[in-house]
Design a protein around this motif. Structure first.
Motif, PDB file in Angstrom:
ATOM      1  N   ARG A  41       0.828  -1.203   0.000  1.00  0.00           N
ATOM      2  CA  ARG A  41       0.000   0.000   0.000  1.00  0.00           C
ATOM      3  C   ARG A  41       0.868   1.261   0.000  1.00  0.00           C
ATOM      4  O   ARG A  41       2.022   1.246   0.419  1.00  0.00           O
ATOM      5  CB  ARG A  41      -0.861   0.020   1.261  1.00  0.00           C
ATOM      6  N   ASP A  42       0.276   2.362  -0.440  1.00  0.00           N
ATOM      7  CA  ASP A  42       0.934   3.659  -0.285  1.00  0.00           C
ATOM      8  C   ASP A  42       1.120   3.931   1.200  1.00  0.00           C
ATOM      9  O   ASP A  42       0.233   3.644   2.015  1.00  0.00           O
ATOM     10  CB  ASP A  42       0.083   4.770  -0.918  1.00  0.00           C
ATOM     11  N   PHE A 155      -0.601   9.696   6.110  1.00  0.00           N
ATOM     12  CA  PHE A 155      -0.888  10.727   5.108  1.00  0.00           C
ATOM     13  C   PHE A 155      -1.000  12.098   5.774  1.00  0.00           C
ATOM     14  O   PHE A 155      -0.463  13.105   5.280  1.00  0.00           O
ATOM     15  CB  PHE A 155      -2.181  10.404   4.363  1.00  0.00           C
ATOM     16  N   HIS A 156      -1.725  12.173   6.896  1.00  0.00           N
ATOM     17  CA  HIS A 156      -1.865  13.440   7.611  1.00  0.00           C
ATOM     18  C   HIS A 156      -0.512  13.939   8.108  1.00  0.00           C
ATOM     19  O   HIS A 156      -0.228  15.145   8.078  1.00  0.00           O
ATOM     20  CB  HIS A 156      -2.839  13.285   8.782  1.00  0.00           C
ATOM     21  N   LYS A 167       5.845  13.653  -0.682  1.00  0.00           N
ATOM     22  CA  LYS A 167       5.478  12.242  -0.785  1.00  0.00           C
ATOM     23  C   LYS A 167       3.973  12.045  -0.958  1.00  0.00           C
ATOM     24  O   LYS A 167       3.533  10.959  -1.342  1.00  0.00           O
ATOM     25  CB  LYS A 167       5.919  11.485   0.467  1.00  0.00           C
ATOM     26  N   LEU A 168       3.191  13.074  -0.640  1.00  0.00           N
ATOM     27  CA  LEU A 168       1.732  12.951  -0.703  1.00  0.00           C
ATOM     28  C   LEU A 168       1.270  13.288  -2.121  1.00  0.00           C
ATOM     29  O   LEU A 168       1.045  14.435  -2.463  1.00  0.00           O
ATOM     30  CB  LEU A 168       1.091  13.890   0.318  1.00  0.00           C
ATOM     31  N   SER A 169       1.131  12.274  -2.935  1.00  0.00           N
ATOM     32  CA  SER A 169       0.790  12.455  -4.342  1.00  0.00           C
ATOM     33  C   SER A 169      -0.711  12.290  -4.559  1.00  0.00           C
ATOM     34  O   SER A 169      -1.431  11.773  -3.688  1.00  0.00           O
ATOM     35  CB  SER A 169       1.537  11.421  -5.188  1.00  0.00           C
ATOM     36  N   PRO A 170      -1.217  12.707  -5.721  1.00  0.00           N
ATOM     37  CA  PRO A 170      -2.634  12.461  -6.027  1.00  0.00           C
ATOM     38  C   PRO A 170      -2.994  10.979  -5.971  1.00  0.00           C
ATOM     39  O   PRO A 170      -4.107  10.623  -5.596  1.00  0.00           O
ATOM     40  CB  PRO A 170      -2.766  13.018  -7.456  1.00  0.00           C
ATOM     41  N   MET A 171      -2.038  10.117  -6.320  1.00  0.00           N
ATOM     42  CA  MET A 171      -2.295   8.674  -6.253  1.00  0.00           C
ATOM     43  C   MET A 171      -2.501   8.216  -4.815  1.00  0.00           C
ATOM     44  O   MET A 171      -3.288   7.310  -4.547  1.00  0.00           O
ATOM     45  CB  MET A 171      -1.138   7.904  -6.887  1.00  0.00           C
ATOM     46  N   SER A 175      -5.826   6.392  -3.200  1.00  0.00           N
ATOM     47  CA  SER A 175      -5.783   5.098  -2.527  1.00  0.00           C
ATOM     48  C   SER A 175      -6.718   5.053  -1.319  1.00  0.00           C
ATOM     49  O   SER A 175      -7.097   3.976  -0.875  1.00  0.00           O
ATOM     50  CB  SER A 175      -4.347   4.780  -2.103  1.00  0.00           C
ATOM     51  N   ILE A 176      -7.076   6.225  -0.774  1.00  0.00           N
ATOM     52  CA  ILE A 176      -8.036   6.262   0.333  1.00  0.00           C
ATOM     53  C   ILE A 176      -9.431   5.936  -0.177  1.00  0.00           C
ATOM     54  O   ILE A 176     -10.135   5.084   0.379  1.00  0.00           O
ATOM     55  CB  ILE A 176      -8.022   7.647   1.015  1.00  0.00           C
TER      56      ILE A 176
END
Length: 264
Positions: A41-42, A155-156, A167-171, A175-176
């Motif tokens: 997972r991301d 992510f937060h 590191k927080l990409s649209p992908m 994934s959420i």
């Protein structure tokens, strides 16, 4: 699950990294080809684990492979072709930070490949991997599993950290909203590609320290390496000066002493 304290973690990490250096020297001496695939997972901790694995390794021997999205020309190739070009020669290690399994995950879920291409991948992937193993490549595959709650927490944390926000990409955000779709894709991937010749190994990674130690210890346990005696090296005595004089400092441009400002 109790998180591993920093003290025991750092001691065991150093011990395992020492063993990884021995593994590297065995690979080089014996002409072994080792491939380690990191998937999951991301925000599951793949990148951090790879950093710890390679921290003391020779980058000429152990190289990280993290390919960008394919070019227009690469899209017209056999799918596995650009990955095959990254495989190790004798005496080399390749660590794939994501791999050909992109097609089973993000490409499939996000619609970047057709259903026919996805099904062809699931058919060809075991064949491709059996060919690698039959040719003598040591292939190890790790899937880093993280819970939805822990993934969202990470992510937060990335969002709040200016050093890691990139590191927080649209992908990642996708994934959420597509958590179940990625779960189904992963399950289907495992059904087709968890083969005896190249099995998947699941790494529980809600605790990053535990995940790193577990993955490294497992890798070492699956490779029949041995310690290779280092060559005898003698540092020669420095010869006496023979009249060389260093040019004046003002003839060269030096980096300003920024560190000195910290001492004021």
């Amino acid at each position: 699950m109790t998180k591993v304290p920093r003290g025991p973690y750092e001691r065991e990490l150093y011990r395992l990294q020492t063993e990884l250096v021995k593994l590297q020297e065995w690979v080089r001496a014996e002409g072994v080809r080792l491939v380690v695939v990191f998937e999951g997972r991301d925000a599951a901790g793949k990148g951090g684990t790879i950093k710890r694995v390679t921290e003391y390794l020779n980058p000429r021997v152990a190289r990280i492979v993290a390919l960008p999205k394919p070019t227009e020309r690469e899209r017209g190739q056999w799918y596995f072709q650009r990955y095959a070009a990254q495989l190790p020669a004798a005496g080399e290690i390749r660590l794939f930070d994501r791999s050909w399994y992109n097609r089973a995950g993000v490409e499939h879920v996000m619609g970047f490949c057709t259903k026919a291409e996805h099904q062809r991948f699931l058919h060809q992937c075991p064949i491709f991997e059996r060919m690698l193993v039959e040719d003598g490549v040591l292939l190890r595959k790790y899937w880093f599993s993280v819970s939805d709650a822990e993934q969202e927490r990470r992510f937060h944390k990335r969002l709040e950290d200016p050093l890691r926000r990139w590191k927080l990409s649209p992908m990642d955000l996708e994934s959420i909203t597509r958590w179940e779709a990625y779960s189904r894709a992963k399950d289907e991937m495992l059904v087709h590609t968890d083969i005896p010749e190249a099995p998947w190994h699941i790494v529980e990674s809600d605790d990053k320290r535990r995940a790193r130690l577990n993955m490294m210890a497992h890798l070492l346990s699956t490779v029949p390496y041995r310690e290779v005696p280092p060559p005898d090296v003698t540092i020669p005595p420095r010869p006496a000066a023979s009249g060389y004089e260093r040019p004046p400092r003002d003839l060269q441009s030096y980096v300003p002493d920024h560190a000195a400002t910290l001492l004021d």
